[in-house]
Design an enzyme around this catalytic site. Structure first.
Site, PDB file in Angstrom:
ATOM      1  N   GLY A   1       0.600  -1.309  -0.297  1.00 26.77           N
ATOM      2  CA  GLY A   1       0.052   0.127   0.012  1.00 26.77           C
ATOM      3  C   GLY A   1       0.929   1.422   0.481  1.00 26.77           C
ATOM      4  O   GLY A   1       2.359   1.348  -0.816  1.00 26.77           O
ATOM      5  N   ARG A   2      -0.245   1.799   0.384  1.00 28.91           N
ATOM      6  CA  ARG A   2       1.036   3.429   0.215  1.00 28.91           C
ATOM      7  C   ARG A   2       2.745   3.685   1.339  1.00 28.91           C
ATOM      8  O   ARG A   2       3.511   4.416   0.566  1.00 28.91           O
ATOM      9  CB  ARG A   2       0.679   4.634   0.893  1.00 28.91           C
ATOM     10  CG  ARG A   2      -1.113   5.378   0.465  1.00 28.91           C
ATOM     11  CD  ARG A   2      -1.506   6.756   1.069  1.00 28.91           C
ATOM     12  NE  ARG A   2      -2.345   6.168   2.358  1.00 28.91           N
ATOM     13  CZ  ARG A   2      -2.798   5.824   3.041  1.00 28.91           C
ATOM     14  NH1 ARG A   2      -4.088   5.295   1.989  1.00 28.91           N
ATOM     15  NH2 ARG A   2      -3.202   5.195   3.986  1.00 28.91           N
ATOM     16  N   ILE A   3       2.043   2.660   2.357  1.00 25.87           N
ATOM     17  CA  ILE A   3       3.392   2.639   2.898  1.00 25.87           C
ATOM     18  C   ILE A   3       4.348   1.714   2.443  1.00 25.87           C
ATOM     19  O   ILE A   3       5.735   2.235   2.301  1.00 25.87           O
ATOM     20  CB  ILE A   3       3.163   2.263   4.659  1.00 25.87           C
ATOM     21  CG1 ILE A   3       2.487   3.374   5.028  1.00 25.87           C
ATOM     22  CG2 ILE A   3       4.673   2.345   5.755  1.00 25.87           C
ATOM     23  CD1 ILE A   3       1.763   2.899   6.775  1.00 25.87           C
TER      24      ILE A   3
ATOM     25  N   ARG B   1      -2.398  -8.045  -2.583  1.00 26.25           N
ATOM     26  CA  ARG B   1      -3.338  -8.681  -3.061  1.00 26.25           C
ATOM     27  C   ARG B   1      -3.297  -7.946  -4.320  1.00 26.25           C
ATOM     28  O   ARG B   1      -4.093  -9.163  -5.508  1.00 26.25           O
ATOM     29  CB  ARG B   1      -4.322  -8.258  -2.576  1.00 26.25           C
ATOM     30  CG  ARG B   1      -5.486  -9.228  -1.902  1.00 26.25           C
ATOM     31  CD  ARG B   1      -6.387  -8.596  -1.037  1.00 26.25           C
ATOM     32  NE  ARG B   1      -6.268  -6.806  -1.073  1.00 26.25           N
ATOM     33  CZ  ARG B   1      -6.691  -6.297   0.452  1.00 26.25           C
ATOM     34  NH1 ARG B   1      -7.806  -6.969   1.215  1.00 26.25           N
ATOM     35  NH2 ARG B   1      -6.555  -5.483   0.720  1.00 26.25           N
TER      36      ARG B   1
ATOM     37  N   ALA C   1       4.101  -2.490  11.080  1.00 26.17           N
ATOM     38  CA  ALA C   1       2.854  -2.970  10.898  1.00 26.17           C
ATOM     39  C   ALA C   1       1.609  -3.369  11.991  1.00 26.17           C
ATOM     40  O   ALA C   1       1.632  -1.655  12.763  1.00 26.17           O
ATOM     41  CB  ALA C   1       2.320  -3.826  10.127  1.00 26.17           C
ATOM     42  N   ARG C   2       1.520  -4.133  12.087  1.00 26.02           N
ATOM     43  CA  ARG C   2       0.821  -3.947  13.911  1.00 26.02           C
ATOM     44  C   ARG C   2       1.536  -5.467  14.514  1.00 26.02           C
ATOM     45  O   ARG C   2       2.168  -6.492  13.829  1.00 26.02           O
ATOM     46  CB  ARG C   2      -0.347  -4.254  13.329  1.00 26.02           C
ATOM     47  CG  ARG C   2      -1.295  -2.927  13.294  1.00 26.02           C
ATOM     48  CD  ARG C   2      -1.540  -2.322  14.322  1.00 26.02           C
ATOM     49  NE  ARG C   2      -2.729  -1.665  14.375  1.00 26.02           N
ATOM     50  CZ  ARG C   2      -1.905  -0.192  14.416  1.00 26.02           C
ATOM     51  NH1 ARG C   2      -0.334   0.001  14.126  1.00 26.02           N
ATOM     52  NH2 ARG C   2      -2.881   0.873  14.317  1.00 26.02           N
TER      53      ARG C   2
ATOM     54  N   GLU D   1       0.723  -5.539  22.835  1.00 20.34           N
ATOM     55  CA  GLU D   1       0.810  -4.148  23.238  1.00 20.34           C
ATOM     56  C   GLU D   1      -0.304  -2.960  24.349  1.00 20.34           C
ATOM     57  O   GLU D   1      -0.906  -3.753  24.503  1.00 20.34           O
ATOM     58  CB  GLU D   1       0.883  -3.412  22.118  1.00 20.34           C
ATOM     59  CG  GLU D   1       2.657  -3.264  21.082  1.00 20.34           C
ATOM     60  CD  GLU D   1       2.180  -2.761  20.121  1.00 20.34           C
ATOM     61  OE1 GLU D   1       1.762  -1.957  19.827  1.00 20.34           O
ATOM     62  OE2 GLU D   1       2.545  -3.075  18.716  1.00 20.34           O
TER      63      GLU D   1
ATOM     64  N   HIS E   1       6.379   1.013  19.539  1.00 21.80           N
ATOM     65  CA  HIS E   1       5.448   1.136  18.211  1.00 21.80           C
ATOM     66  C   HIS E   1       5.752   3.169  18.555  1.00 21.80           C
ATOM     67  O   HIS E   1       4.737   4.095  18.522  1.00 21.80           O
ATOM     68  CB  HIS E   1       3.813   0.968  19.133  1.00 21.80           C
ATOM     69  CG  HIS E   1       3.052   1.394  17.636  1.00 21.80           C
ATOM     70  ND1 HIS E   1       1.795   0.206  18.491  1.00 21.80           N
ATOM     71  CD2 HIS E   1       2.827   1.613  16.783  1.00 21.80           C
ATOM     72  CE1 HIS E   1       1.302   0.721  16.943  1.00 21.80           C
ATOM     73  NE2 HIS E   1       1.330   1.598  16.411  1.00 21.80           N
TER      74      HIS E   1
ATOM     75  N   GLY F   1       6.474   4.371  14.762  1.00 23.61           N
ATOM     76  CA  GLY F   1       6.397   4.294  13.722  1.00 23.61           C
ATOM     77  C   GLY F   1       5.948   6.097  13.233  1.00 23.61           C
ATOM     78  O   GLY F   1       6.845   6.642  12.773  1.00 23.61           O
TER      79      GLY F   1
HETATM   80  C1  DGY Z   1      -1.367   4.138  12.830  1.00 23.01           C
HETATM   81  O1  DGY Z   1      -1.256   5.599  12.561  1.00 23.01           O
HETATM   82  O2  DGY Z   1      -2.091   2.977  13.186  1.00 23.01           O
HETATM   83  C2  DGY Z   1       0.039   3.779  13.719  1.00 23.01           C
HETATM   84  O3  DGY Z   1       0.353   2.632  14.581  1.00 23.01           O
HETATM   85  C3  DGY Z   1       0.031   4.726  14.709  1.00 23.01           C
HETATM   86  O4  DGY Z   1       1.256   5.502  15.035  1.00 23.01           O
END
Ligand code: DGY
Length: 326
Positions: free
Chosen positions: A158-160, A180, A240-241, A270, A288, A290
């Site tokens: 995606g964008r990131i 995808r 990401a997560r 977390e 976390h 980012g």
């Molecule tokens: C988001 O924007 O989902 C980041 O993980 C939070 O900083």
């Protein structure tokens, strides 16, 4: 003039953001910046029209039960996995997020972790600080991995993901991606990126970056079986997560040196962190962060406020997640 709408800000935000909100609404702001437990958040939601939430605020049935007047949950994040979206939709509560404004900042942090893991920055820093750098140059000491001319595999383009790929050009890297949908040819060319299946990406990449939004469908997308497909010299990066990577499986693989290292900004459960990571020198860990630059956090807050204002003024918010409520 009618009664002013009420807004609850669940975590501390920048003073100018609170000021902007106070110009339009009655505002309760979490000055203490201590995450409110669900029962407390539910209680504070009584009589509130709009909630400004962070990724650490779980907005679930328990919390929503308190929101007798709630019409919008504006998350100051692009991810919305802290929010029970179907439950919000069922109650007619709009959910919004902040896409786009944090792409470059998150891509930068991804690279910081990738390079820190590759060149063993945290280990080196700790060594210098504890005075253990007794011989200045040992030919075979602290050897890391070359980033330049290596292969970068990105799962989730995606964008990131694309912002991460763009940066690889400066390092003359080969970029593989798994997504995808295939990117338009012009974007593939611009990013010098090739779409491959996941197994090939895992097998050929020196650096594997996961950049997919969390959903139950991608829970443990990278687990023991996927790690087993990676090169023993490979490094895994997750910005990401938590939950996209199986932390227990990764801890075991890092401990047994089945892969060389990891750079992690996100963790399952977390703010808890799997304690197995803590004594692993080949894992570089950040809490976390980012999106954590002043400019980006401010833009996220401004985007979240714009979403909130639109919803409370009866307009369709620019970043409505549950589109069925448009
Ligand atoms: C988001 O924007 O989902 C980041 O993980 C939070 O900083």
């Amino acid at each position: 003039m009618g009664e002013r709408k009420k807004v609850l800000v669940a975590r501390q935000v920048f003073p100018e953001v609170v000021e902007a909100l106070r110009a339009r609404f009655e505002v309760e702001h979490n000055d203490e910046d201590r995450p409110w437990p669900p029962e407390e958040l539910a209680r504070r939601l009584r009589g509130v029209d709009g909630l400004l939430s962070s990724v650490m605020d779980r907005v679930d049935e328990t919390v929503l039960a308190g929101g007798d007047r709630l019409t919008v949950v504006s998350n100051i994040a692009v991810g919305t996995n802290n929010i029970d979206i179907p439950a919000c939709t069922k109650r007619g509560v709009k959910v919004t997020n902040t896409p786009g404004v944090l792409d470059d900042t998150t891509a930068d942090l991804t690279w910081a972790l990738l390079m820190a893991a590759a060149r063993r920055i945290a280990e080196g820093d700790a060594l210098v600080r504890r005075g253990g750098w007794d011989i200045a140059f040992r030919m075979q000491d602290r050897l890391g991995a070359d980033v330049h001319h290596a292969t970068l595999g990105i799962i989730g383009m995606g964008r990131i993901g694309q912002a991460i790929a763009k940066r690889a050009g400066g390092f003359d890297m080969r970029v593989l991606y798994h997504n995808r949908n295939r990117l338009p040819e012009a974007d593939e060319k611009r990013l010098n990126a090739t779409l491959v299946d996941r197994d090939r990406l895992l097998a050929e990449s020196d650096f594997v970056v996961v950049m997919v939004p969390y959903s139950p469908a991608v829970h443990h997308l990278i687990g023991a079986a996927e790690i087993a497909k990676m090169k023993p010299t490979a490094i895994l990066v997750n910005t990401a997560r938590g939950g996209v990577v199986d932390d227990a499986a990764l801890v075991a693989a890092l401990r047994e040196r089945r892969i060389a290292g990891a750079g992690l900004d996100v963790f399952e459960g977390e703010p808890k962190v799997n304690p197995g990571y803590l004594d692993l020198p080949n894992a570089v860990l950040t809490p976390h962060v980012g999106s954590a630059t002043r400019a980006t956090r401010l833009r996220m807050c401004e985007t979240a406020v714009a979403n909130l204002v639109a919803a409370l003024e009866g307009r369709v918010p620019p970043n409505l997640v549950n589109r069925e409520l448009a």
